[in-house]
Every structure is written in C-alpha cells, then in structure tokens.
Design an enzyme around this catalytic site. Sequence first.
Site, mmCIF file in Angstrom:
data_model
loop_
_atom_site.group_PDB
_atom_site.id
_atom_site.type_symbol
_atom_site.label_atom_id
_atom_site.label_comp_id
_atom_site.label_asym_id
_atom_site.label_seq_id
_atom_site.Cartn_x
_atom_site.Cartn_y
_atom_site.Cartn_z
ATOM 1 N N HIS A 160 40.379 5.092 38.070
ATOM 2 C CA HIS A 160 40.937 6.545 37.655
ATOM 3 C C HIS A 160 41.261 7.445 38.698
ATOM 4 C CE1 HIS A 160 40.106 5.499 33.250
ATOM 5 N NE2 HIS A 160 40.956 4.670 33.578
ATOM 6 N N THR A 203 30.260 3.647 28.809
ATOM 7 C CA THR A 203 31.686 4.169 28.400
ATOM 8 C C THR A 203 31.926 3.923 27.053
ATOM 9 O OG1 THR A 203 33.890 3.483 28.834
ATOM 10 C CG2 THR A 203 32.294 1.662 29.254
ATOM 11 N N CYS A 224 52.870 20.814 49.670
ATOM 12 C CA CYS A 224 52.830 19.980 50.614
ATOM 13 C C CYS A 224 53.776 20.418 52.043
ATOM 14 C CB CYS A 224 53.713 18.632 49.830
ATOM 15 S SG CYS A 224 54.013 17.332 51.035
ATOM 16 N N ALA A 250 21.363 5.047 30.803
ATOM 17 C CA ALA A 250 21.602 4.159 32.109
ATOM 18 C C ALA A 250 20.521 4.430 33.170
ATOM 19 C CB ALA A 250 23.050 4.319 32.744
ATOM 20 N N ASN A 295 24.058 1.782 26.796
ATOM 21 C CA ASN A 295 24.659 3.121 26.022
ATOM 22 C C ASN A 295 23.664 3.382 24.785
ATOM 23 O OD1 ASN A 295 26.190 5.030 24.480
ATOM 24 N ND2 ASN A 295 28.110 4.089 25.445
ATOM 25 N N GLN A 347 35.438 4.246 35.799
ATOM 26 C CA GLN A 347 36.494 4.832 35.423
ATOM 27 C C GLN A 347 36.214 6.307 35.865
ATOM 28 O OE1 GLN A 347 37.033 3.849 30.820
ATOM 29 N NE2 GLN A 347 35.210 2.992 31.382
ATOM 30 N N ASN A 348 34.926 6.662 36.459
ATOM 31 C CA ASN A 348 34.785 7.939 36.747
ATOM 32 C C ASN A 348 35.544 8.406 38.334
ATOM 33 O OD1 ASN A 348 32.929 7.467 34.979
ATOM 34 N ND2 ASN A 348 31.147 7.454 36.073
ATOM 35 N N VAL A 349 35.694 9.583 38.245
ATOM 36 C CA VAL A 349 36.171 10.341 39.690
ATOM 37 C C VAL A 349 35.403 10.957 40.286
ATOM 38 C CG1 VAL A 349 38.573 10.150 38.234
ATOM 39 C CG2 VAL A 349 37.225 12.343 37.895
HETATM 40 P P1 OAD Z 1 33.406 8.930 27.484
HETATM 41 O O1 OAD Z 1 33.006 10.335 27.509
HETATM 42 O O2 OAD Z 1 34.445 8.658 26.430
HETATM 43 O O3 OAD Z 1 32.105 7.998 26.890
HETATM 44 C C1 OAD Z 1 30.912 8.204 27.537
HETATM 45 C C2 OAD Z 1 29.958 7.190 26.918
HETATM 46 O O4 OAD Z 1 28.523 7.485 27.672
HETATM 47 C C3 OAD Z 1 29.666 7.397 25.546
HETATM 48 O O5 OAD Z 1 29.624 6.355 24.849
HETATM 49 C C4 OAD Z 1 27.957 8.107 25.545
HETATM 50 O O6 OAD Z 1 27.575 7.400 24.221
HETATM 51 C C5 OAD Z 1 27.814 7.304 26.743
HETATM 52 N N1 OAD Z 1 26.412 7.914 27.086
HETATM 53 C C6 OAD Z 1 26.168 9.207 27.336
HETATM 54 N N2 OAD Z 1 24.814 9.599 28.029
HETATM 55 C C7 OAD Z 1 24.605 8.189 28.537
HETATM 56 C C8 OAD Z 1 23.597 7.830 29.361
HETATM 57 N N3 OAD Z 1 22.528 8.729 29.722
HETATM 58 N N4 OAD Z 1 23.413 6.313 29.789
HETATM 59 C C9 OAD Z 1 24.426 5.624 29.295
HETATM 60 N N5 OAD Z 1 25.588 6.176 28.427
HETATM 61 C C10 OAD Z 1 25.531 7.312 28.125
HETATM 62 O O7 OAD Z 1 33.807 8.305 28.837
HETATM 63 P P2 OAD Z 1 34.580 7.328 29.321
HETATM 64 O O8 OAD Z 1 34.345 6.059 28.405
HETATM 65 O O9 OAD Z 1 34.224 7.098 30.846
HETATM 66 O O10 OAD Z 1 39.980 9.160 31.821
HETATM 67 O O11 OAD Z 1 35.963 7.620 29.111
HETATM 68 C C11 OAD Z 1 37.136 6.829 29.699
HETATM 69 C C12 OAD Z 1 38.171 7.935 30.159
HETATM 70 O O12 OAD Z 1 38.389 8.661 29.288
HETATM 71 C C13 OAD Z 1 37.664 8.597 31.496
HETATM 72 O O13 OAD Z 1 37.663 7.826 32.535
HETATM 73 C C14 OAD Z 1 38.862 9.724 31.384
HETATM 74 C C15 OAD Z 1 38.856 9.965 29.995
HETATM 75 O O14 OAD Z 1 39.878 10.681 29.408
HETATM 76 C C16 OAD Z 1 40.861 9.952 32.698
HETATM 77 O O15 OAD Z 1 40.407 10.919 33.187
HETATM 78 C C17 OAD Z 1 41.998 9.053 32.841
#
Ligand code: OAD
Length: 262
Positions: free
Chosen positions: A141, A210, A169, A252, A235, A115-117
């Site tokens: 994403h 995530t 553009c 991670a 996580n 999901q990371n950009v």
């Molecule tokens: P979140 O910010 O919602 O969640 C990040 C997760 O990473 C949390 O559950 C943390 O506990 C965990 N975390 C923190 N440090 C960590 C580490 N060192 N190792 C492992 N886990 C760790 O991010 P996403 O789930 O990626 O969308 O969010 C999903 C989407 O929401 C993103 O892609 C973005 C956002 O709005 C768009 O931009 C479309």
Amino acid sequence: MDDLQKQNLEKVKKLVQSAKRVCILTGAGVSAESGIATFRGYSEETGESLWSKYDPQQLASIDGFLQDPEMVWQWYQWRREVNQDKQPNPAHIAIAQWQKRAKQSGQQDVTLVTQNVDGLHQKAGSDPKQYSVIGSLIELHGNIWQNHCLQCSKEHLEDVTGVQQVPKCQSCGGQIRPSVVWFGEVLDQNKWQAAETAAYCCDLFLSIGTSSQVYPAAGLMMLAKSQGAKIVEINPEPTQNSVVDYQIKGKAGEFFPQIVNN
Ligand code: OAD
C-alpha cells in the site's frame, strides 16, 4: 495460556522450522505495540482506530483529495508527525532477523508483504529494494514517507516536514500527494505480482495483525491455501478467516518472537 493455544504454538514453531517458502502478510496490528493506531476495531495500545474517527472516503480516496487537497495533505502531515518517533517492536525485529537468517542460510525464502505504510519494517531491517525478488519486503500500500506528483507521477524526495500547503511539482506544476494507495486505486502491478508469487509458492503463510477486510491483500491467504500452504494467524481478536489452520490469539510482539526464536 490455554491448552489449545499451547498446542498451536508448538505446531507453528515446527512449521516455521520446516517450511521452505514462507509468505508473511502484516497489517496495522503489527505496529499497534509501537504505538501506531489501527484502522478498525479497538487497540489496547492506541485506543480507537483511525476509521472510527475519520472518514476514509474523505481522507483516503482520490475524490477526497481532489475535493479538498489541503485537508488530505494536512491529515497525512499529522500522521507523519505522530509516526516519526515510533520504533519497531519485537514483531518487526523478529521478522527482519528471520529474513536475514533465511537469506544467509539459503535454506528458506521468507517474503514479507505488508499493508502498512509506516515504514517500521524497513526501520527494523527488512529490505524493500528488490521487491520483485522472493525474500524481500513488499510494501503493497505504499509508504507514508514518500510523495509523488498526482499529474506526472514524478517521485518527490524533498523534505516536506512541517509543510502545511500541498506542494507543487517543479516539473509540471501538479499537486504532490503522499505515495500511499487510496481506496479505489490499483496497486503497483510489480509489487502485486511479487506478492501473488510469494503467496502462490509458499508452504507456510503467516497473517499477522490484519483484519483481512481489504482486498486484494486479503485474498493472498486464500491463494496460499489453494496451493496447499498451512495458514497461521496471529491476532488478539477473532477474524472472519475460515481457512486458518492455526490461530494464535494474542499480540504480535509477544507471540511472533516466540515462534521464530526457538
Ligand atoms: P485493520 O485496522 O483493519 O486491522 C488491524 C488488526 O490488527 C485487527 O484485526 C486487530 O484485532 C489486530 N491487532 C490489534 N492489535 C494487535 C497486536 N498487538 N498484534 C496483532 N494484531 C493486532 O488493519 P489492516 O488489516 O492492516 O489501507 O487494514 C488494511 C488496510 O485498510 C490498510 O492497509 C489501510 C486500511 O484502510 C490503505 O490505507 C489503503
């Protein structure tokens, strides 16, 4: 490390060795140890998350962009500036190396859906070029380093470093926007189908860093579970996921290399 965590780690190491088809889903947490802010919650490395300081409706939606394109563009320019020197951490590297080993041996398929950009999986060596093929990197994403025209969708490869006004553009005069998926937008259907296929066919699903709050990506875990895959989550914080078989509570970058580099 408590006993349950030790037992889980050992079981997951065995699953990693025996799995034939693996689907890895990563989120912002996998890049936290590279110094990139998460969206939700608190990260030890980066402090407060982005959505605790900024409004996603203003900065990550088409309505927000249409209302104030300059502000949205400049926010992404700031994020690019912050991210540009960041490097893959041991989790990104271990994933890329596993994919490479799997491809070379032909014994496993390891597909990475992110999901990371931020582009760090690519920097670590995961390959996005053939996203319809199992075993590659699917950037669900989008990618913050890419841009396209809002009007004609043309991809824009020119360097926009330091450009503070929304570029136009050259083909149609439309506004250029970052190639990331905003709230309310549909995902690229080829990428989504490839991600669904990877989740549907896998026997091991690893969810790393995530919060599993954003759909449809968060639904991939349930899809894998419905087909009998074992589900592993890495996580430091508990999530709402009820279908997880093995929870590795930790970072991670610390735990992923342990489970794949036996
Ligand atoms: P979140 O910010 O919602 O969640 C990040 C997760 O990473 C949390 O559950 C943390 O506990 C965990 N975390 C923190 N440090 C960590 C580490 N060192 N190792 C492992 N886990 C760790 O991010 P996403 O789930 O990626 O969308 O969010 C999903 C989407 O929401 C993103 O892609 C973005 C956002 O709005 C768009 O931009 C479309």
